[in-house]
Design an enzyme around this catalytic site. Sequence first.
Site, PDB file in Angstrom:
ATOM      1  N   HIS A  54      -2.695  -1.090  -3.305  1.00 16.48           N
ATOM      2  CA  HIS A  54      -3.804  -0.162  -3.168  1.00 16.48           C
ATOM      3  C   HIS A  54      -3.553   1.051  -4.066  1.00 16.48           C
ATOM      4  O   HIS A  54      -2.604   1.818  -3.841  1.00 16.48           O
ATOM      5  CB  HIS A  54      -3.943   0.313  -1.715  1.00 16.48           C
ATOM      6  CG  HIS A  54      -4.267  -0.775  -0.757  1.00 16.48           C
ATOM      7  ND1 HIS A  54      -3.993  -0.696   0.590  1.00 16.48           N
ATOM      8  CD2 HIS A  54      -4.855  -1.994  -0.937  1.00 16.48           C
ATOM      9  CE1 HIS A  54      -4.396  -1.800   1.190  1.00 16.48           C
ATOM     10  NE2 HIS A  54      -4.919  -2.602   0.281  1.00 16.48           N
ATOM     11  N   ASP A  76      -4.614  -4.410   6.128  1.00 17.49           N
ATOM     12  CA  ASP A  76      -5.013  -5.268   5.009  1.00 17.49           C
ATOM     13  C   ASP A  76      -3.863  -6.200   4.627  1.00 17.49           C
ATOM     14  O   ASP A  76      -2.737  -5.755   4.410  1.00 17.49           O
ATOM     15  CB  ASP A  76      -5.418  -4.414   3.806  1.00 17.49           C
ATOM     16  CG  ASP A  76      -6.015  -5.241   2.671  1.00 17.49           C
ATOM     17  OD1 ASP A  76      -6.697  -6.240   2.970  1.00 17.49           O
ATOM     18  OD2 ASP A  76      -5.809  -4.880   1.501  1.00 17.49           O
ATOM     19  N   MET A 108      -0.062   1.265   5.025  1.00 20.99           N
ATOM     20  CA  MET A 108      -0.809   1.685   6.203  1.00 20.99           C
ATOM     21  C   MET A 108      -1.951   0.714   6.476  1.00 20.99           C
ATOM     22  O   MET A 108      -2.536   0.160   5.555  1.00 20.99           O
ATOM     23  CB  MET A 108      -1.362   3.098   5.967  1.00 20.99           C
ATOM     24  CG  MET A 108      -2.029   3.736   7.166  1.00 20.99           C
ATOM     25  SD  MET A 108      -2.591   5.422   6.776  1.00 20.99           S
ATOM     26  CE  MET A 108      -1.018   6.216   6.408  1.00 20.99           C
ATOM     27  N   SER A 162       0.852  -1.185   0.000  1.00 19.77           N
ATOM     28  CA  SER A 162       0.000   0.000   0.000  1.00 19.77           C
ATOM     29  C   SER A 162       0.887   1.234   0.000  1.00 19.77           C
ATOM     30  O   SER A 162       1.708   1.396  -0.907  1.00 19.77           O
ATOM     31  CB  SER A 162      -0.959  -0.026   1.196  1.00 19.77           C
ATOM     32  OG  SER A 162      -1.879   1.049   1.127  1.00 19.77           O
ATOM     33  N   THR A 163       0.790   2.096   1.010  1.00 24.50           N
ATOM     34  CA  THR A 163       1.545   3.341   1.043  1.00 24.50           C
ATOM     35  C   THR A 163       3.048   3.082   0.909  1.00 24.50           C
ATOM     36  O   THR A 163       3.622   2.327   1.682  1.00 24.50           O
ATOM     37  CB  THR A 163       1.275   4.090   2.362  1.00 24.50           C
ATOM     38  OG1 THR A 163      -0.120   4.151   2.591  1.00 24.50           O
ATOM     39  CG2 THR A 163       1.853   5.498   2.305  1.00 24.50           C
TER      40      THR A 163
END
Length: 231
Positions: free
Chosen positions: A72, A169, A166, A46-47
């Site tokens: 993401h 998930d 972050m 993600s991030t």
Amino acid sequence: MSPPLSANPDKSALNVVPSNSADIILPRVAGRVPLARQTVIAIGSSTGGTEALRVLLSALPADMPPILITQHMPEMFTKSFAARLDSLCKLTVKEAVDSERLQPGTVYIAPGHSHLMVKPTPTIGLCTALSSGPPVNRHRPSVDVLFRSAANLVGRNCIGVILTGMGRDGAQGLLELKEAGAYNIAQDEQSCVVFGMPKEAIALGAAHEVLPLAAIAGRLAQLAVQRASTA
């Protein structure tokens, strides 16, 4: 003078996407024998993940098992992101489409509008599957969905990787992969942009190894060679 407060205010601004589990997309099937002996690598991020994936994938050789990735990312960016990675890597990198046979040397990036999964077919073995179902952990695509599908079908033939990001998930999905016999790697805190998803997975005991980003590609290549020699 300020207008009076309404007795029935509009609540639309307060609507929050529910944090569904992967159960809303597919059930967990524990204890199933893998349907094929093909090694599959499943990666979630993600991030900070776009740069982490560039570093990781560009360091991998062309003769890797198929790699499925959930990052993401809004849907308008995933196709161009895949194309950029394809220009930088020895591997073929593409945005995933539904029902495509998993091929060695190929990376499948989840499109921003759909969950990416693995599914079996009676004639070509394992292939991709896309679902436009509800968000999981408030994300679509969701890492937990990818990892659960791999746990259900690939099991001990899977290598799971959770990278910077972050939230949580992918943490539960990585644990399900481990329980299905997969071998899992988590990115370490020092090399993460956000040590959220890997931290949660490590806390659950889902990772066999915790490695800096720069070491993950070499370890994946080593594991792929080991598995090919015992296939």
